[in-house]
Write a protein that holds these residues in place. Structure first.
Motif, PDB file in Angstrom:
ATOM      1  N   LEU A 143       3.301 -10.098  -7.709  1.00 63.34           N
ATOM      2  CA  LEU A 143       2.596  -8.874  -7.271  1.00 63.34           C
ATOM      3  C   LEU A 143       2.292  -7.862  -8.253  1.00 63.34           C
ATOM      4  CD1 LEU A 143       4.995  -8.069  -3.991  1.00 63.34           C
ATOM      5  CD2 LEU A 143       2.494  -9.142  -4.337  1.00 63.34           C
ATOM      6  N   GLN A 144       3.095  -7.941  -9.489  1.00 64.89           N
ATOM      7  CA  GLN A 144       3.027  -6.991 -10.494  1.00 64.89           C
ATOM      8  C   GLN A 144       1.528  -7.548 -11.289  1.00 64.89           C
ATOM      9  OE1 GLN A 144       6.026  -5.672 -13.346  1.00 64.89           O
ATOM     10  NE2 GLN A 144       5.144  -6.819 -14.816  1.00 64.89           N
ATOM     11  N   ASP A 145       1.482  -8.910 -11.346  1.00 61.47           N
ATOM     12  CA  ASP A 145       0.241  -9.279 -12.199  1.00 61.47           C
ATOM     13  C   ASP A 145      -1.066  -8.801 -11.247  1.00 61.47           C
ATOM     14  OD1 ASP A 145       1.789 -10.492 -14.020  1.00 61.47           O
ATOM     15  OD2 ASP A 145       1.503 -12.557 -13.001  1.00 61.47           O
ATOM     16  N   ALA A 146      -0.863  -8.512  -9.936  1.00 59.51           N
ATOM     17  CA  ALA A 146      -1.937  -8.351  -9.078  1.00 59.51           C
ATOM     18  C   ALA A 146      -2.057  -6.679  -9.137  1.00 59.51           C
ATOM     19  CB  ALA A 146      -1.534  -8.736  -7.469  1.00 59.51           C
ATOM     20  N   GLY A 147      -1.310  -5.918 -10.126  1.00 60.85           N
ATOM     21  CA  GLY A 147      -1.592  -4.533 -10.112  1.00 60.85           C
ATOM     22  C   GLY A 147      -0.896  -3.884  -9.281  1.00 60.85           C
ATOM     23  N   ARG A 148       0.189  -4.266  -8.263  1.00 55.53           N
ATOM     24  CA  ARG A 148       1.099  -3.575  -7.548  1.00 55.53           C
ATOM     25  C   ARG A 148       2.616  -3.779  -7.849  1.00 55.53           C
ATOM     26  NH1 ARG A 148      -1.375  -2.136  -2.864  1.00 55.53           N
ATOM     27  NH2 ARG A 148      -3.824  -1.725  -3.163  1.00 55.53           N
ATOM     28  N   PRO A 149       3.005  -3.436  -9.043  1.00 53.81           N
ATOM     29  CA  PRO A 149       4.387  -3.351  -9.429  1.00 53.81           C
ATOM     30  C   PRO A 149       5.395  -2.634  -8.375  1.00 53.81           C
ATOM     31  CG  PRO A 149       3.251  -1.563 -10.684  1.00 53.81           C
ATOM     32  CD  PRO A 149       2.423  -2.321  -9.781  1.00 53.81           C
ATOM     33  N   ALA A 150       6.624  -3.282  -8.325  1.00 53.83           N
ATOM     34  CA  ALA A 150       7.688  -2.991  -7.296  1.00 53.83           C
ATOM     35  C   ALA A 150       8.112  -1.760  -7.914  1.00 53.83           C
ATOM     36  CB  ALA A 150       8.383  -3.891  -6.996  1.00 53.83           C
ATOM     37  N   ARG A 151       8.751  -0.709  -6.813  1.00 51.51           N
ATOM     38  CA  ARG A 151       9.528   0.478  -7.444  1.00 51.51           C
ATOM     39  C   ARG A 151      10.749  -0.041  -8.074  1.00 51.51           C
ATOM     40  NH1 ARG A 151      10.239   5.745  -4.157  1.00 51.51           N
ATOM     41  NH2 ARG A 151       8.295   6.211  -4.910  1.00 51.51           N
ATOM     42  N   ALA A 152      11.512  -1.234  -7.474  1.00 52.91           N
ATOM     43  CA  ALA A 152      12.490  -1.840  -7.837  1.00 52.91           C
ATOM     44  C   ALA A 152      12.839  -3.125  -7.531  1.00 52.91           C
ATOM     45  CB  ALA A 152      14.043  -1.020  -7.302  1.00 52.91           C
ATOM     46  N   ASP A 200       0.890  -1.303   0.029  1.00 49.37           N
ATOM     47  CA  ASP A 200      -0.071  -0.018   0.142  1.00 49.37           C
ATOM     48  C   ASP A 200       1.007   1.204   0.176  1.00 49.37           C
ATOM     49  OD1 ASP A 200       0.866  -0.805   2.567  1.00 49.37           O
ATOM     50  OD2 ASP A 200      -0.881   0.381   3.680  1.00 49.37           O
ATOM     51  N   LYS A 201       2.165   1.102  -0.152  1.00 51.13           N
ATOM     52  CA  LYS A 201       2.775   2.336  -0.049  1.00 51.13           C
ATOM     53  C   LYS A 201       4.325   1.872  -0.980  1.00 51.13           C
ATOM     54  CE  LYS A 201       3.857   3.100   4.139  1.00 51.13           C
ATOM     55  NZ  LYS A 201       4.527   3.961   5.294  1.00 51.13           N
ATOM     56  N   PRO A 202       4.880   2.699  -1.558  1.00 59.56           N
ATOM     57  CA  PRO A 202       6.176   2.350  -2.504  1.00 59.56           C
ATOM     58  C   PRO A 202       7.035   1.061  -1.756  1.00 59.56           C
ATOM     59  CG  PRO A 202       6.019   4.776  -2.394  1.00 59.56           C
ATOM     60  CD  PRO A 202       4.987   4.181  -1.498  1.00 59.56           C
ATOM     61  N   TYR A 203       7.385   0.315  -2.470  1.00 61.19           N
ATOM     62  CA  TYR A 203       8.152  -0.945  -2.091  1.00 61.19           C
ATOM     63  C   TYR A 203       9.128  -1.519  -3.188  1.00 61.19           C
ATOM     64  CZ  TYR A 203       5.762  -4.483  -4.795  1.00 61.19           C
ATOM     65  OH  TYR A 203       5.278  -5.058  -5.989  1.00 61.19           O
ATOM     66  N   ALA A 204      10.020  -2.052  -2.670  1.00 67.14           N
ATOM     67  CA  ALA A 204      11.204  -2.751  -3.529  1.00 67.14           C
ATOM     68  C   ALA A 204      11.453  -4.178  -2.790  1.00 67.14           C
ATOM     69  CB  ALA A 204      12.477  -2.118  -3.747  1.00 67.14           C
TER      70      ALA A 204
END
Length: 253
Positions: free
Chosen positions: A109-118, A87-91
């Motif tokens: 997590l990207q497939d779930a619509g929550r891509p990582a910052r790195a 729910d906040k930026p993450y790597a």
């Protein structure tokens, strides 16, 4: 998304809870490793970055649970537990086997619509370059000798000989998960990939790390440190500085 972050509590260790953190770093240990390996990382990055260290089944406070010798199952269960924390930026940061697992969790997590910052990957071949060296088929004595030969830091990372005996089932299970892993082609990451390694790593040649660039459309960077497979124990402060910079200073090209 699940309703509560408590649902995945068994998988996550927050050594320095930082509710006001600007970002989170999800960490994945090496084969046979545990969440506590990342305690110094958590301490060094808090409070601006909150570290969520993944605790695999079969070790420390999860010793009574069966090991999971399959990378896909590990990734499914870890991603489910970590999803509420996006729910906040993450790597994500993974070392050795943990690098492959971090990558597979990033995909989910990207497939779930929550891509990582790195994505930070350390001391590991790219997913499509994975190979089976048969380490999970070695005898207990051979596994202990193999670990002890890793650039002289095996004892620092795994503990003394008596404790090693308790860790062997988890180590063998993780070796099996890592070596039997087979990459399944799919969409590349929309997050930049930062590959890190030790120049003298006996597990993987420096040149192999370049292949990680094939798994992102958002930029790739390779950083080589002095040291062997567990270079990150001695290069701790430099790695923290790199993580902070890449989390807050923008993307690479």
């Amino acid at each position: 998304m699940t309703d509560t972050k408590n649902d995945g509590a068994a998988w996550i260790r927050r050594f320095h809870p930082s509710p006001a953190a600007d970002a989170r770093l999800m960490c994945f240990p090496h084969a046979g490793g545990s969440a506590s390996f990342f305690f110094p990382v958590s301490k060094g990055l808090a409070p601006r970055v909150e570290v969520l260290a993944t605790q695999y089944p079969g070790r420390q406070d999860r010793r009574a649970e069966p090991n999971v010798p399959d990378m896909g199952q590990l990734a499914d269960r870890a991603a489910e537990s970590l999803l509420p924390w996006t729910d906040k930026p993450y790597a994500l940061f993974g070392h050795s086997m943990g690098a492959t697992l971090a990558y597979e969790v990033a995909r989910r997590l990207q497939d779930a619509g929550r891509p990582a910052r790195a994505l930070f990957v350390s001391g590991r071949r790219a997913p499509h370059r994975n190979r089976d060296d048969g380490l999970h088929l070695l005898s207990d004595e051979e596994i202990v000798a193999d670990i002890g030969a890793l650039d002289g830091t095996g004892d620092q990372v795994f503990g003394d000989a008596e404790l090693m005996g308790l860790l062997l089932p988890a180590i063998r299970s993780d070796y099996r998960a890592a070596e039997t892993y087979r990459y399944a082609p799919g969409p590349v990451l929309t997050s930049p990939v930062h590959a890190l390694t030790g120049f003298s790593d006996a597990r993987v040649d420096v040149g192999e790390l370049h292949h990680w660039k094939e798994h992102t459309e958002a930029g790739f960077e390779l950083t080589v440190f002095s040291g062997g497979h567990f270079y990150l124990v001695e290069r701790h402060e430099e790695i923290l500085e790199l993580v902070r910079a890449r989390l807050f200073e923008g993307a690479v090209t």
